[in-house]
Design a protein around this motif. Structure first.
Motif, mmCIF file in Angstrom:
data_model
loop_
_atom_site.group_PDB
_atom_site.id
_atom_site.type_symbol
_atom_site.label_atom_id
_atom_site.label_comp_id
_atom_site.label_asym_id
_atom_site.label_seq_id
_atom_site.Cartn_x
_atom_site.Cartn_y
_atom_site.Cartn_z
ATOM 1 N N ASP A 1 -67.717 -6.901 67.155
ATOM 2 C CA ASP A 1 -68.940 -7.711 67.214
ATOM 3 C C ASP A 1 -70.136 -6.958 66.634
ATOM 4 O O ASP A 1 -70.963 -7.550 65.919
ATOM 5 N N ILE A 2 -70.252 -5.682 66.928
ATOM 6 C CA ILE A 2 -71.379 -4.886 66.390
ATOM 7 C C ILE A 2 -71.270 -4.778 64.876
ATOM 8 O O ILE A 2 -72.274 -4.918 64.154
ATOM 9 N N ARG A 3 -70.050 -4.573 64.372
ATOM 10 C CA ARG A 3 -69.888 -4.468 62.920
ATOM 11 C C ARG A 3 -70.248 -5.779 62.240
ATOM 12 O O ARG A 3 -70.927 -5.793 61.203
ATOM 13 N N SER A 4 -69.821 -6.892 62.789
ATOM 14 C CA SER A 4 -70.154 -8.200 62.207
ATOM 15 C C SER A 4 -71.663 -8.449 62.234
ATOM 16 O O SER A 4 -72.230 -8.994 61.279
ATOM 17 N N MET A 5 -72.288 -8.044 63.333
ATOM 18 C CA MET A 5 -73.735 -8.229 63.432
ATOM 19 C C MET A 5 -74.472 -7.419 62.374
ATOM 20 O O MET A 5 -75.404 -7.912 61.721
ATOM 21 N N LYS B 1 -74.403 -2.603 51.612
ATOM 22 C CA LYS B 1 -73.769 -1.916 50.486
ATOM 23 C C LYS B 1 -73.661 -0.417 50.720
ATOM 24 O O LYS B 1 -72.882 0.263 50.052
ATOM 25 N N GLN B 2 -74.461 0.089 51.636
ATOM 26 C CA GLN B 2 -74.389 1.505 51.971
ATOM 27 C C GLN B 2 -73.304 1.728 53.034
ATOM 28 O O GLN B 2 -72.676 0.789 53.515
ATOM 29 N N THR B 3 -73.101 2.991 53.374
ATOM 30 C CA THR B 3 -72.083 3.341 54.373
ATOM 31 C C THR B 3 -72.393 2.671 55.708
ATOM 32 O O THR B 3 -73.501 2.790 56.226
ATOM 33 N N LEU B 4 -71.411 1.972 56.239
ATOM 34 C CA LEU B 4 -71.568 1.287 57.517
ATOM 35 C C LEU B 4 -70.351 1.616 58.381
ATOM 36 O O LEU B 4 -69.212 1.256 58.035
ATOM 37 N N ILE B 5 -70.576 2.315 59.461
ATOM 38 C CA ILE B 5 -69.486 2.763 60.335
ATOM 39 C C ILE B 5 -69.782 2.329 61.760
ATOM 40 O O ILE B 5 -70.844 2.611 62.296
ATOM 41 N N VAL B 6 -68.828 1.624 62.349
ATOM 42 C CA VAL B 6 -68.878 1.293 63.776
ATOM 43 C C VAL B 6 -67.476 1.549 64.320
ATOM 44 O O VAL B 6 -66.540 0.807 64.005
ATOM 45 N N ASN B 7 -67.326 2.599 65.118
ATOM 46 C CA ASN B 7 -66.009 2.974 65.633
ATOM 47 C C ASN B 7 -66.121 3.577 67.026
ATOM 48 O O ASN B 7 -67.132 4.190 67.370
ATOM 49 N N PHE B 8 -65.015 3.378 67.798
ATOM 50 C CA PHE B 8 -64.883 4.104 69.045
ATOM 51 C C PHE B 8 -64.670 5.574 68.681
ATOM 52 O O PHE B 8 -63.727 5.920 67.989
#
Length: 370
Positions: free
Chosen positions: A275-279, A289-296
């Motif tokens: 959900d956070i990544r989609s948001m 377009k830049q680096t986007l990281i959402v991970n446990f």
């Protein structure tokens, strides 16, 4: 013309025959010439205002005061010569040199005014780099001043070749005696040509306690206004030996946060991450377009840590914090929608209930032994 002069009194005719050697008539002629120039100038000013080009306005504004000064000073020099020659009863040769110096001074004055007018006009254009404009203007002023000074020296009979030879030897001596001044001068040139920063940029140095907004770049020092509004005067030579960071030229600003979720909500972690990544990917102020990281990202002492790493489109400091606040609030809402909670530091104490009675029975015996 001869008939007109014949009708005038002999004293007036004699005065007109010597108009070019009479101080009063020269002054009157200067006044008439000045009136003619003002009429011509006003007419030219009206014409230049009708054109779409700005260069004619700049040139006309540059010659206005110098030509008026020349109209008054040139005849005044001639009158001064007549008065001194009558008083000393001798020919004054230095007056010709004075007239030449006057012409050179007027020429330098016009060029300096023209350079200043062009600089002011260029600074009003938004597509012009302020630092480059100021650098070119300073070099141009220095060039014309040097040319004028050398021409005046030559008018006094000084040999330029000998002067340049003496300047080479003297320059070496001056360079050794004023090496700090010269290092600041060449440091200023380095700033102008390499352009690590310009006026208005936010700069800071990890090597020195230098951080603030650049207000002015001079030949010897740069003025930086710190964020608590204190002026900081930094010699230009300092910038050749330190690392300078220019945050004003960032393309994006980074959001890097670690969000902790309770261990009790471990089943919801993967859903929260998605959900956070989609948001973030759909957020209008986040540059996807830049680096986007959402991970446990790991197990904390009292939380399951989720790393959020992304970049905003804006580089403005105030706007960046508004975007960051909006992102964090949306993350809080996502966690709440998943019926989870953000973790906070906690400690769990476990009691051994089987041995609780034994420990309780030993207490009176210990007190009795005491």
């Amino acid at each position: 013309m001869d008939q007109l002069l014949a009708q005038l009194p002999p004293s007036v005719v004699a005065l007109l025959d010597k108009w070019d050697s009479n101080v009063l008539l020269i002054t009157i002629a200067s006044f008439l010439a000045w009136l003619v120039w003002k009429v011509i100038y006003n007419r030219l000013e009206i014409l230049t205002q009708k054109t779409r080009f700005h260069w004619d306005d700049l040139i006309l504004a540059s010659v206005s005061a110098p030509i008026s000064a020349l109209i008054w000073c040139w005849p005044a020099t001639i009158s001064l010569g007549f008065i001194l020659e009558d008083y000393t009863q001798s020919k004054l040769d230095w007056l010709s040199t004075l007239k030449l110096m006057l012409v050179i001074g007027i020429f330098v004055w016009i060029t300096m005014r023209l350079v200043t007018n062009i600089e002011d006009y260029a600074l009003t254009q938004k597509n012009r780099d302020e630092t480059t404009v100021q650098a070119v203007a300073k070099v141009a002023r220095l060039f014309f001043i040097v040319i004028g000074a050398l021409t005046i020296m030559q008018s006094f009979g000084l040999s330029l070749s000998g002067l340049l030879t003496f300047g080479g030897v003297g320059g070496l001596i001056v360079g050794l005696a004023a090496k700090d001044l010269l290092s600041n001068f060449f440091g200023g040139l380095m700033i102008y040509f390499d352009r690590p920063f310009k006026v208005g940029d936010w700069v800071r140095s990890p090597d020195r306690e230098i951080e603030g907004t650049v207000e002015r770049i001079g030949w010897r020092m740069t003025i930086i206004r710190t964020f608590d509004k204190r002026p900081l005067y930094v010699p230009n030579s300092v910038f050749s030996s330190i690392v300078v960071e220019n945050p004003s030229r960032m393309l994006n600003r980074r959001i890097y946060e670690t969000i902790g979720v309770r261990y009790d909500d471990s089943q919801q972690v993967s859903l929260i991450v998605e959900d956070i990544r989609s948001m973030l990917e759909s957020h209008p102020d986040i540059d996807a377009k830049q680096t986007l990281i959402v991970n446990f990202n790991g197990f904390g002492p009292s939380s399951l840590n989720i790393m959020v790493y992304t970049f905003t489109k804006t580089v403005n400091w105030v706007r960046y914090h508004k975007v960051k606040q909006d992102v964090l609030l949306k993350i809080m809402q996502i966690i709440d929608n998943r019926e989870a909670q953000i973790a906070f530091p906690t400690q769990t104490i476990k009691l051994d209930l089987e041995n609780a009675g034994e420990f309780a029975g030993m207490q009176p015996q210990t007190e009795h032994q005491q």
